[in-house]
Scaffold this motif. Structure first.
Motif, PDB file in Angstrom:
ATOM      1  N   LEU A  65       3.593   0.814   7.704  1.00  0.00           N
ATOM      2  CA  LEU A  65       2.399   1.342   8.363  1.00  0.00           C
ATOM      3  C   LEU A  65       2.733   2.613   9.145  1.00  0.00           C
ATOM      4  CD1 LEU A  65      -0.417   0.198   8.140  1.00  0.00           C
ATOM      5  CD2 LEU A  65      -0.032  -1.131  10.196  1.00  0.00           C
ATOM      6  N   ALA A  66       3.926   2.660   9.696  1.00  0.00           N
ATOM      7  CA  ALA A  66       4.372   3.873  10.392  1.00  0.00           C
ATOM      8  C   ALA A  66       4.466   5.035   9.392  1.00  0.00           C
ATOM      9  CB  ALA A  66       5.727   3.631  11.055  1.00  0.00           C
ATOM     10  N   ARG A  67       4.974   4.763   8.208  1.00  0.00           N
ATOM     11  CA  ARG A  67       5.067   5.827   7.192  1.00  0.00           C
ATOM     12  C   ARG A  67       3.686   6.262   6.748  1.00  0.00           C
ATOM     13  NH1 ARG A  67       9.512   2.587   5.407  1.00  0.00           N
ATOM     14  NH2 ARG A  67      11.321   3.519   6.426  1.00  0.00           N
ATOM     15  N   ILE A  68       2.779   5.302   6.629  1.00  0.00           N
ATOM     16  CA  ILE A  68       1.408   5.629   6.231  1.00  0.00           C
ATOM     17  C   ILE A  68       0.770   6.511   7.307  1.00  0.00           C
ATOM     18  CG2 ILE A  68      -0.893   4.668   5.806  1.00  0.00           C
ATOM     19  CD1 ILE A  68       0.498   2.212   4.534  1.00  0.00           C
ATOM     20  N   ALA A  69       0.963   6.143   8.576  1.00  0.00           N
ATOM     21  CA  ALA A  69       0.402   6.935   9.688  1.00  0.00           C
ATOM     22  C   ALA A  69       0.935   8.363   9.610  1.00  0.00           C
ATOM     23  CB  ALA A  69       0.764   6.283  11.023  1.00  0.00           C
ATOM     24  N   GLN A  70       2.226   8.473   9.410  1.00  0.00           N
ATOM     25  CA  GLN A  70       2.855   9.793   9.338  1.00  0.00           C
ATOM     26  C   GLN A  70       2.264  10.630   8.207  1.00  0.00           C
ATOM     27  OE1 GLN A  70       6.996   9.198   9.047  1.00  0.00           O
ATOM     28  NE2 GLN A  70       7.555  11.181   9.917  1.00  0.00           N
ATOM     29  N   ALA A  95      -6.233  12.136  -3.575  1.00  0.00           N
ATOM     30  CA  ALA A  95      -7.543  12.509  -4.130  1.00  0.00           C
ATOM     31  C   ALA A  95      -8.576  11.412  -3.860  1.00  0.00           C
ATOM     32  CB  ALA A  95      -7.417  12.771  -5.630  1.00  0.00           C
ATOM     33  N   ARG A  96      -8.144  10.163  -3.887  1.00  0.00           N
ATOM     34  CA  ARG A  96      -9.081   9.050  -3.664  1.00  0.00           C
ATOM     35  C   ARG A  96      -9.166   8.639  -2.200  1.00  0.00           C
ATOM     36  NH1 ARG A  96      -8.360   4.233  -5.360  1.00  0.00           N
ATOM     37  NH2 ARG A  96     -10.569   3.837  -5.637  1.00  0.00           N
ATOM     38  N   GLY A  97      -8.390   9.295  -1.346  1.00  0.00           N
ATOM     39  CA  GLY A  97      -8.380   8.916   0.074  1.00  0.00           C
ATOM     40  C   GLY A  97      -7.907   7.480   0.262  1.00  0.00           C
ATOM     41  N   PHE A  98      -6.988   7.054  -0.600  1.00  0.00           N
ATOM     42  CA  PHE A  98      -6.569   5.640  -0.594  1.00  0.00           C
ATOM     43  C   PHE A  98      -5.996   5.225   0.759  1.00  0.00           C
ATOM     44  CE2 PHE A  98      -2.918   2.667  -1.456  1.00  0.00           C
ATOM     45  CZ  PHE A  98      -3.678   1.531  -1.655  1.00  0.00           C
ATOM     46  N   LEU A  99      -4.988   5.933   1.238  1.00  0.00           N
ATOM     47  CA  LEU A  99      -4.350   5.515   2.497  1.00  0.00           C
ATOM     48  C   LEU A  99      -5.307   5.656   3.681  1.00  0.00           C
ATOM     49  CD1 LEU A  99      -0.678   6.876   2.207  1.00  0.00           C
ATOM     50  CD2 LEU A  99      -1.532   4.543   1.819  1.00  0.00           C
ATOM     51  N   ALA A 100      -6.112   6.710   3.672  1.00  0.00           N
ATOM     52  CA  ALA A 100      -7.042   6.904   4.798  1.00  0.00           C
ATOM     53  C   ALA A 100      -8.022   5.737   4.882  1.00  0.00           C
ATOM     54  CB  ALA A 100      -7.794   8.222   4.628  1.00  0.00           C
ATOM     55  N   ARG A 101      -8.388   5.174   3.722  1.00  0.00           N
ATOM     56  CA  ARG A 101      -9.345   4.053   3.734  1.00  0.00           C
ATOM     57  C   ARG A 101      -8.673   2.729   4.087  1.00  0.00           C
ATOM     58  NH1 ARG A 101     -11.052   3.131  -1.025  1.00  0.00           N
ATOM     59  NH2 ARG A 101      -9.910   4.781  -2.079  1.00  0.00           N
ATOM     60  N   VAL A 102      -7.441   2.531   3.616  1.00  0.00           N
ATOM     61  CA  VAL A 102      -6.831   1.211   3.880  1.00  0.00           C
ATOM     62  C   VAL A 102      -6.148   1.141   5.243  1.00  0.00           C
ATOM     63  CG1 VAL A 102      -6.569   0.624   1.432  1.00  0.00           C
ATOM     64  CG2 VAL A 102      -4.645   1.676   2.641  1.00  0.00           C
ATOM     65  N   PRO A 118       0.284   9.658  14.828  1.00  0.00           N
ATOM     66  CA  PRO A 118       1.587   9.336  15.423  1.00  0.00           C
ATOM     67  C   PRO A 118       2.151   8.032  14.852  1.00  0.00           C
ATOM     68  CG  PRO A 118      -0.190   9.260  17.073  1.00  0.00           C
ATOM     69  CD  PRO A 118      -0.816   9.671  15.785  1.00  0.00           C
ATOM     70  N   ALA A 119       3.456   8.031  14.574  1.00  0.00           N
ATOM     71  CA  ALA A 119       4.076   6.874  13.929  1.00  0.00           C
ATOM     72  C   ALA A 119       5.134   6.220  14.810  1.00  0.00           C
ATOM     73  CB  ALA A 119       4.700   7.303  12.605  1.00  0.00           C
ATOM     74  N   GLY A 120       5.569   6.938  15.847  1.00  0.00           N
ATOM     75  CA  GLY A 120       6.700   6.479  16.655  1.00  0.00           C
ATOM     76  C   GLY A 120       6.485   5.098  17.252  1.00  0.00           C
ATOM     77  N   ALA A 121       5.262   4.852  17.756  1.00  0.00           N
ATOM     78  CA  ALA A 121       5.001   3.569  18.418  1.00  0.00           C
ATOM     79  C   ALA A 121       5.128   2.423  17.422  1.00  0.00           C
ATOM     80  CB  ALA A 121       3.608   3.588  19.034  1.00  0.00           C
ATOM     81  N   ARG A 122       4.768   2.675  16.174  1.00  0.00           N
ATOM     82  CA  ARG A 122       4.855   1.608  15.164  1.00  0.00           C
ATOM     83  C   ARG A 122       6.307   1.274  14.841  1.00  0.00           C
ATOM     84  NH1 ARG A 122       0.425  -0.520  13.676  1.00  0.00           N
ATOM     85  NH2 ARG A 122      -1.474   0.704  13.782  1.00  0.00           N
ATOM     86  N   HIS A 123       7.136   2.312  14.654  1.00  0.00           N
ATOM     87  CA  HIS A 123       8.551   2.049  14.397  1.00  0.00           C
ATOM     88  C   HIS A 123       9.160   1.296  15.583  1.00  0.00           C
ATOM     89  CE1 HIS A 123       9.215   3.860  10.546  1.00  0.00           C
ATOM     90  NE2 HIS A 123       8.810   5.063  10.907  1.00  0.00           N
ATOM     91  N   ALA A 124       8.778   1.722  16.794  1.00  0.00           N
ATOM     92  CA  ALA A 124       9.331   1.072  17.992  1.00  0.00           C
ATOM     93  C   ALA A 124       8.908  -0.396  18.035  1.00  0.00           C
ATOM     94  CB  ALA A 124       8.865   1.808  19.247  1.00  0.00           C
ATOM     95  N   ARG A 125       7.647  -0.660  17.671  1.00  0.00           N
ATOM     96  CA  ARG A 125       7.188  -2.052  17.665  1.00  0.00           C
ATOM     97  C   ARG A 125       7.972  -2.868  16.629  1.00  0.00           C
ATOM     98  NH1 ARG A 125       1.317  -2.805  18.401  1.00  0.00           N
ATOM     99  NH2 ARG A 125       1.007  -1.700  16.469  1.00  0.00           N
ATOM    100  N   ALA A 166       0.843  -1.211   0.000  1.00  0.00           N
ATOM    101  CA  ALA A 166       0.000   0.000   0.000  1.00  0.00           C
ATOM    102  C   ALA A 166       0.873   1.254   0.000  1.00  0.00           C
ATOM    103  CB  ALA A 166      -0.922  -0.003   1.214  1.00  0.00           C
ATOM    104  N   TRP A 167       1.940   1.213   0.783  1.00  0.00           N
ATOM    105  CA  TRP A 167       2.823   2.371   0.836  1.00  0.00           C
ATOM    106  C   TRP A 167       3.518   2.606  -0.517  1.00  0.00           C
ATOM    107  CZ3 TRP A 167       3.498   6.799   2.761  1.00  0.00           C
ATOM    108  CH2 TRP A 167       4.734   7.453   2.702  1.00  0.00           C
ATOM    109  N   LEU A 168       3.993   1.530  -1.135  1.00  0.00           N
ATOM    110  CA  LEU A 168       4.673   1.669  -2.437  1.00  0.00           C
ATOM    111  C   LEU A 168       3.686   2.122  -3.515  1.00  0.00           C
ATOM    112  CD1 LEU A 168       7.034  -1.469  -2.312  1.00  0.00           C
ATOM    113  CD2 LEU A 168       7.636   0.933  -1.892  1.00  0.00           C
ATOM    114  N   VAL A 169       2.465   1.631  -3.445  1.00  0.00           N
ATOM    115  CA  VAL A 169       1.439   2.047  -4.407  1.00  0.00           C
ATOM    116  C   VAL A 169       1.131   3.540  -4.228  1.00  0.00           C
ATOM    117  CG1 VAL A 169      -1.024   1.800  -4.965  1.00  0.00           C
ATOM    118  CG2 VAL A 169       0.425  -0.230  -4.774  1.00  0.00           C
ATOM    119  N   HIS A 170       1.006   3.964  -2.994  1.00  0.00           N
ATOM    120  CA  HIS A 170       0.769   5.392  -2.733  1.00  0.00           C
ATOM    121  C   HIS A 170       1.883   6.245  -3.348  1.00  0.00           C
ATOM    122  CE1 HIS A 170       0.345   9.205  -0.549  1.00  0.00           C
ATOM    123  NE2 HIS A 170       1.615   9.077  -0.200  1.00  0.00           N
ATOM    124  N   ARG A 171       3.116   5.809  -3.124  1.00  0.00           N
ATOM    125  CA  ARG A 171       4.262   6.595  -3.577  1.00  0.00           C
ATOM    126  C   ARG A 171       4.324   6.724  -5.102  1.00  0.00           C
ATOM    127  NH1 ARG A 171       9.072   5.362  -0.451  1.00  0.00           N
ATOM    128  NH2 ARG A 171      10.052   5.624  -2.485  1.00  0.00           N
TER     129      ARG A 171
END
Ligand code: 9YW
Length: 463
Positions: free
Chosen positions: A262-267, A142-149, A272-279, A129-134
């Motif tokens: 997923l951390a990059r998507i959150a960002q 425009a399609r709200g892709f990341l917000a939906r997935v 907040p993305a920090g907790a995901r990177h830490a996990r 999903a992240w690579l597709v977004h990029r």
């Protein structure tokens, strides 16, 4: 058709031919792995396919993932197959009437309208999903892709981390060899040996209508696959208590890579993305603690229900007490079969330096032969007793694993090795007519041709 990097074999025709494979396998809302052999939507295939499709049509790549996610269960699991209702039941086994998702899976929240399997596959989806977004951030926003997935991907990871930590050490277990995606890998032989096969006459294999028997899993393997899947289904797809539970290095590494994504998507979404990177970092530590073998220079699977004495007396030989993962309380035993899955963690950014160095050494050494005896990375130890250059995941080279290792080599600065592997993938993909898998020495095609992830990942390496 953007300019291809130098050194690619006939980049334009390669691009056109790979695109034609994906076009031919597109059904309107998703892509089948192979028209005849696998006529439905497969979970990790779709993630790899989306990674390639983004270079042809970012919109179609988004749709590929959205279609899969629409079949997610309420408990968060993403099923390994989403069935196409217009395909006859006998075209693929096990079919929807075997899995009975909408009835047997009701307690786990299986969808009512679409039929799916009840097991999962490796979590490559957030990375995809992240690579597709990029590939087209404007269209994606425009399609709200990341917000939906994002919520769906977060629920998927939650399912794995909370319901599938069957070994209690923080890693995810698979409950069926089909879940890990390398169906008949020799790593499953020991845990599968404890499973009583379902009688051969109780099911009919559709795969043998389209694939050569000597390139496919055996009937005995299938009997055990069917038994495990039947028991999981009859238990309402509830987790824990099954006969088979294995922590696999590739499955867990892909979860970690996806957690970073997923951390990059959150960002990107302002969350907040920090907790995901830490996990992701904590999971990397757990992966090394539980599955890394410093003496062998690779990761192994852990048979969560295996008797420790078996694992310690096995091919690993004496000195197994030095294996930190087998230490008291860790549960189960390492399965000392060298599979390509044990190299896949190379794609992780947070690996200790000495682990990276050892993994690259193993990849180039006699067991995998990259750059010396083999053209692509074999799925299993060239020197292993079970090695067979043509039988599915017991030796042949697959394009998804080579793509993952190319990424890992490049990430860790092994540029020459990455370049050579990339060139080999492009050459062999086109030379084999985008085969499902190939003889690792010769590149000769095995299984189906016109295979979707082979075409998709070739396209990705071209760009
Ligand atoms: C099967 C679709 C799937 C892949 C798996 C591969 C095979 C299905 O095909 O499994 O019927 O054996 O092992 O990784 O997702 O391409």
């Amino acid at each position: 058709d953007p300019a291809a990097p130098p050194g690619s074999p006939h980049p334009r025709s390669l691009h056109t031919r790979a695109a034609a494979v994906l076009e031919g396998n597109w059904t309107g809302a998703s892509t089948v792995p192979s028209r005849r052999l696998y006529p439905h939507q497969w979970s990790w295939d779709s993630a790899f396919i989306a990674i390639g499709l983004r270079h042809l049509s970012p919109r179609r790549a988004q749709t590929e993932l959205e279609t899969l996610l629409a079949a997610q269960w309420d408990d968060g699991r993403i099923p390994h197959i989403v069935f196409n209702p217009s395909v006859p039941l006998d075209a693929y086994f096990p079919s929807p009437d075997f899995w009975r998702s909408s009835t047997a899976g009701r307690a786990a929240g299986a969808p009512r309208t679409v039929q799916t399997s009840g097991i999962v596959q490796p979590p490559v989806h957030a990375l995809a999903a992240w690579l597709v977004h990029r590939a087209d951030p404007g269209l994606s926003r425009a399609r709200g892709f990341l917000a939906r997935v994002y919520p769906r991907l977060a629920a998927w990871h939650r399912y794995l981390l909370h319901r599938r930590d069957l070994g209690g050490g923080g890693l995810v277990s698979v409950v069926h060899p089909w879940e890990q995606g390398m169906d008949n890998a020799p790593s499953w032989d020991a845990p599968l040996a404890r499973v009583t096969p379902a009688p051969a006459r109780s099911f009919r294999r559709a795969d043998l209508d389209h694939g050569a028997a000597q390139d496919r899993p055996t009937d005995l393997d299938y009997g055990r696959y069917v038994r495990l899947a039947t028991e999981y289904r009859d238990g309402g797809y509830a987790d824990g208590g099954g006969e088979f539970a294995v922590e696999d290095p590739a499955f867990n590494a892909l979860l970690i890579a996806s957690e970073h994504a997923l951390a990059r998507i959150a960002q990107e979404l302002g969350a907040p993305a920090g907790a995901r990177h830490a996990r992701a970092e904590r999971l990397t530590t757990a992966l090394v603690e539980r599955l890394w073998d410093p003496r062998e220079g690779m990761f192994f699977c852990r048979d969560v229900q295996g008797a420790r004495a078996d694992g310690q007396g096995g091919p690993g030989g004496p000195g197994d007490s030095g294996d930190p993962g087998s230490a008291g309380g860790a549960g189960g035993a390492l399965i000392r079969e060298r599979g390509v899955s044990g190299l896949v963690p190379l794609l992780l950014p947070g690996l200790p330096r000495e682990v990276v160095t050892a993994l690259v050494g193993t990849l180039r050494g006699p067991h995998f032969g990259l750059g010396t005896t083999t053209r692509l990375v074999p799925s299993y130890d060239l020197l292993g007793e079970a090695f067979d250059p043509h039988r599915y995941w017991r030796g042949p080279a697959w394009f998804n694993t080579s793509w993952l290792l190319e990424r890992g080599l490049r990430l860790h600065g092994h540029r020459a090795d990455a370049d050579a592997l990339r060139r080999a993938v492009l050459d062999i993909a086109v030379g084999s007519d985008f085969a499902e898998y190939v003889d690792p020495y010769t590149g000769e095609a095995c299984g189906a041709t016109g295979f979707s992830w082979t075409a998709a990942l070739t396209l990705d390496l071209l760009h």
